[in-house]
Design a protein around this motif. Sequence first.
Motif, PDB file in Angstrom:
ATOM      1  N   VAL A  34       0.850  -1.201   0.049  1.00  0.00           N
ATOM      2  CA  VAL A  34       0.066   0.190   0.216  1.00  0.00           C
ATOM      3  C   VAL A  34       0.836   1.238  -0.143  1.00  0.00           C
ATOM      4  CG1 VAL A  34      -1.751   1.262   1.291  1.00  0.00           C
ATOM      5  CG2 VAL A  34      -1.935  -1.114   1.250  1.00  0.00           C
ATOM      6  N   ALA A  35       1.900   1.281   0.945  1.00  0.00           N
ATOM      7  CA  ALA A  35       2.836   2.487   0.917  1.00  0.00           C
ATOM      8  C   ALA A  35       3.382   2.744  -0.342  1.00  0.00           C
ATOM      9  CB  ALA A  35       3.778   1.998   2.140  1.00  0.00           C
ATOM     10  N   THR A  36       3.945   1.799  -1.315  1.00  0.00           N
ATOM     11  CA  THR A  36       4.670   2.203  -2.302  1.00  0.00           C
ATOM     12  C   THR A  36       3.581   2.860  -3.474  1.00  0.00           C
ATOM     13  OG1 THR A  36       6.122   0.339  -2.200  1.00  0.00           O
ATOM     14  CG2 THR A  36       5.637   1.059  -4.607  1.00  0.00           C
ATOM     15  N   ILE A  37       2.350   2.223  -3.324  1.00  0.00           N
ATOM     16  CA  ILE A  37       1.429   2.998  -4.198  1.00  0.00           C
ATOM     17  C   ILE A  37       1.019   4.449  -3.965  1.00  0.00           C
ATOM     18  CG2 ILE A  37      -0.957   2.645  -5.222  1.00  0.00           C
ATOM     19  CD1 ILE A  37       1.287   0.280  -6.001  1.00  0.00           C
ATOM     20  N   VAL A  38       0.959   4.546  -2.611  1.00  0.00           N
ATOM     21  CA  VAL A  38       0.602   5.814  -1.944  1.00  0.00           C
ATOM     22  C   VAL A  38       1.591   6.871  -2.175  1.00  0.00           C
ATOM     23  CG1 VAL A  38      -0.033   7.381  -0.084  1.00  0.00           C
ATOM     24  CG2 VAL A  38      -1.224   5.200  -0.370  1.00  0.00           C
ATOM     25  N   GLN A  39       2.664   6.318  -2.122  1.00  0.00           N
ATOM     26  CA  GLN A  39       3.961   7.275  -2.208  1.00  0.00           C
ATOM     27  C   GLN A  39       4.137   7.270  -3.952  1.00  0.00           C
ATOM     28  OE1 GLN A  39       7.233   4.723  -0.577  1.00  0.00           O
ATOM     29  NE2 GLN A  39       6.554   5.478   1.512  1.00  0.00           N
ATOM     30  N   LEU A  40       4.050   6.502  -4.760  1.00  0.00           N
ATOM     31  CA  LEU A  40       4.083   6.724  -6.077  1.00  0.00           C
ATOM     32  C   LEU A  40       3.014   7.642  -6.633  1.00  0.00           C
ATOM     33  CD1 LEU A  40       4.720   3.388  -7.865  1.00  0.00           C
ATOM     34  CD2 LEU A  40       6.163   5.119  -7.914  1.00  0.00           C
ATOM     35  N   THR A  41       1.866   7.781  -6.120  1.00  0.00           N
ATOM     36  CA  THR A  41       0.797   8.687  -6.238  1.00  0.00           C
ATOM     37  C   THR A  41       1.165   9.848  -5.821  1.00  0.00           C
ATOM     38  OG1 THR A  41      -1.072   7.000  -6.284  1.00  0.00           O
ATOM     39  CG2 THR A  41      -1.595   9.125  -5.800  1.00  0.00           C
ATOM     40  N   VAL A  42       1.745  10.192  -4.766  1.00  0.00           N
ATOM     41  CA  VAL A  42       1.931  11.743  -4.077  1.00  0.00           C
ATOM     42  C   VAL A  42       3.098  11.895  -5.297  1.00  0.00           C
ATOM     43  CG1 VAL A  42       3.340  12.877  -2.481  1.00  0.00           C
ATOM     44  CG2 VAL A  42       1.235  11.453  -2.057  1.00  0.00           C
ATOM     45  N   LEU A  43       4.481  11.068  -5.511  1.00  0.00           N
ATOM     46  CA  LEU A  43       5.540  11.558  -6.156  1.00  0.00           C
ATOM     47  C   LEU A  43       5.042  11.873  -7.648  1.00  0.00           C
ATOM     48  CD1 LEU A  43       8.022   8.996  -4.872  1.00  0.00           C
ATOM     49  CD2 LEU A  43       7.997  11.548  -4.456  1.00  0.00           C
ATOM     50  N   LEU A  95      -2.669   2.381 -10.810  1.00  0.00           N
ATOM     51  CA  LEU A  95      -2.189   2.631  -9.271  1.00  0.00           C
ATOM     52  C   LEU A  95      -3.408   2.372  -8.563  1.00  0.00           C
ATOM     53  CD1 LEU A  95      -0.287   5.986  -9.658  1.00  0.00           C
ATOM     54  CD2 LEU A  95       0.507   3.661  -8.998  1.00  0.00           C
ATOM     55  N   ALA A  96      -4.966   2.749  -8.824  1.00  0.00           N
ATOM     56  CA  ALA A  96      -6.180   2.336  -8.195  1.00  0.00           C
ATOM     57  C   ALA A  96      -6.273   0.663  -7.883  1.00  0.00           C
ATOM     58  CB  ALA A  96      -7.134   3.043  -8.612  1.00  0.00           C
ATOM     59  N   CYS A  97      -5.953   0.123  -9.075  1.00  0.00           N
ATOM     60  CA  CYS A  97      -6.110  -1.344  -8.965  1.00  0.00           C
ATOM     61  C   CYS A  97      -5.193  -1.932  -8.148  1.00  0.00           C
ATOM     62  CB  CYS A  97      -5.958  -1.938 -10.328  1.00  0.00           C
ATOM     63  SG  CYS A  97      -7.560  -1.404 -11.355  1.00  0.00           S
ATOM     64  N   ALA A  98      -3.863  -1.438  -8.265  1.00  0.00           N
ATOM     65  CA  ALA A  98      -2.892  -1.998  -7.325  1.00  0.00           C
ATOM     66  C   ALA A  98      -3.181  -1.641  -6.064  1.00  0.00           C
ATOM     67  CB  ALA A  98      -1.519  -1.527  -7.660  1.00  0.00           C
ATOM     68  N   GLY A  99      -3.410  -0.434  -5.510  1.00  0.00           N
ATOM     69  CA  GLY A  99      -4.040  -0.073  -4.150  1.00  0.00           C
ATOM     70  C   GLY A  99      -4.981  -0.901  -3.583  1.00  0.00           C
ATOM     71  N   ALA A 100      -6.121  -1.193  -4.386  1.00  0.00           N
ATOM     72  CA  ALA A 100      -7.073  -1.957  -4.010  1.00  0.00           C
ATOM     73  C   ALA A 100      -6.687  -3.268  -3.569  1.00  0.00           C
ATOM     74  CB  ALA A 100      -8.174  -1.785  -4.985  1.00  0.00           C
ATOM     75  N   ALA A 121      16.320  -1.446  -7.891  1.00  0.00           N
ATOM     76  CA  ALA A 121      16.831  -1.008  -6.614  1.00  0.00           C
ATOM     77  C   ALA A 121      15.842  -0.004  -5.828  1.00  0.00           C
ATOM     78  CB  ALA A 121      17.911   0.023  -6.926  1.00  0.00           C
ATOM     79  N   ASP A 122      14.811   0.865  -6.845  1.00  0.00           N
ATOM     80  CA  ASP A 122      13.908   1.533  -6.340  1.00  0.00           C
ATOM     81  C   ASP A 122      12.999   2.073  -7.395  1.00  0.00           C
ATOM     82  OD1 ASP A 122      12.926   3.815  -4.181  1.00  0.00           O
ATOM     83  OD2 ASP A 122      13.639   5.134  -5.747  1.00  0.00           O
ATOM     84  N   THR A 123      11.743   1.964  -7.111  1.00  0.00           N
ATOM     85  CA  THR A 123      10.450   2.227  -7.744  1.00  0.00           C
ATOM     86  C   THR A 123      10.510   3.780  -7.992  1.00  0.00           C
ATOM     87  OG1 THR A 123       9.310   0.252  -7.259  1.00  0.00           O
ATOM     88  CG2 THR A 123       8.059   1.991  -8.204  1.00  0.00           C
ATOM     89  N   HIS A 124      10.538   4.651  -6.989  1.00  0.00           N
ATOM     90  CA  HIS A 124      10.270   5.864  -6.700  1.00  0.00           C
ATOM     91  C   HIS A 124      11.080   6.768  -7.549  1.00  0.00           C
ATOM     92  CE1 HIS A 124       8.869   3.870  -2.953  1.00  0.00           C
ATOM     93  NE2 HIS A 124       7.918   4.428  -3.283  1.00  0.00           N
ATOM     94  N   SER A 125      12.481   6.655  -7.526  1.00  0.00           N
ATOM     95  CA  SER A 125      13.425   7.095  -8.386  1.00  0.00           C
ATOM     96  C   SER A 125      13.125   6.971 -10.029  1.00  0.00           C
ATOM     97  CB  SER A 125      14.789   6.956  -8.156  1.00  0.00           C
ATOM     98  OG  SER A 125      15.367   5.706  -8.131  1.00  0.00           O
ATOM     99  N   ALA A 126      12.633   5.579 -10.334  1.00  0.00           N
ATOM    100  CA  ALA A 126      12.689   5.593 -11.773  1.00  0.00           C
ATOM    101  C   ALA A 126      11.295   6.093 -12.048  1.00  0.00           C
ATOM    102  CB  ALA A 126      12.323   3.754 -11.967  1.00  0.00           C
ATOM    103  N   ALA A 127      10.133   5.975 -11.313  1.00  0.00           N
ATOM    104  CA  ALA A 127       8.884   6.745 -11.518  1.00  0.00           C
ATOM    105  C   ALA A 127       9.223   8.215 -11.762  1.00  0.00           C
ATOM    106  CB  ALA A 127       7.903   6.515 -10.460  1.00  0.00           C
ATOM    107  N   ALA A 177       9.050  -0.661 -13.836  1.00  0.00           N
ATOM    108  CA  ALA A 177      10.017  -0.329 -12.615  1.00  0.00           C
ATOM    109  C   ALA A 177       9.276  -1.002 -11.423  1.00  0.00           C
ATOM    110  CB  ALA A 177      10.090   1.178 -12.451  1.00  0.00           C
ATOM    111  N   VAL A 178       8.091  -0.748 -11.397  1.00  0.00           N
ATOM    112  CA  VAL A 178       7.181  -1.336 -10.181  1.00  0.00           C
ATOM    113  C   VAL A 178       7.187  -2.799 -10.162  1.00  0.00           C
ATOM    114  CG1 VAL A 178       4.915  -1.711  -8.977  1.00  0.00           C
ATOM    115  CG2 VAL A 178       5.712   0.626 -10.246  1.00  0.00           C
TER     116      VAL A 178
END
Length: 168
Positions: A1-10, A26-31, A100-106, A130-131
């Motif tokens: 859940v945290a990764t999806i929320v963080q990706l959404t914010v970023l 993102l909504a499907c993954a979060g659900a 290594a990291d989804t966030h930096s790639a996104a 990346a995810v």
Amino acid sequence: VATIVQLTVLLAATSTTTLLALAVPLACAGAAAILYGGVFTVLALRHQVEQQDEPGHAFSLTTALLFAALLSVILLASAALQDWAGNAGVLAVAGLAGLADTHSAAISVAALVASDRLGAQDAVVPILAAVTTNTLTKAIFAVTGGGTAFAVRVIPGLILVIAAAWAG
């Protein structure tokens, strides 16, 4: 859940058009993450805790500096490969960076969209790649760091979340 929320914010902070292109995945993954995690939360609430863990540290300067360095390298590599190899280069860098990291790639891919070097729809597959590769890393860590009992509980959830993202 945290990764999806963080990706959404970023993504919202970097490129709203990229966020909109990824809204359904993102909504499907979060659900899926919420549903899978909810099952284990209910099960955990039925068991009494014998011992509380010691609290950890909320911030690590070393980790923050490593993240900044990683993000810089990925931004540079994404832009260079996008110039050299087009969208295939972006996909390759995002997939490798995701290990290594989804966030930096996104962020890197969304930054290309924000600078009009990549279309928002063209950002969906590299970010999902990346995810996906990051999910593979998480599965490896679940097995090596948590053992079989932990991995058996975590890996099906990881697969469910990534499948939901791609289905979206």
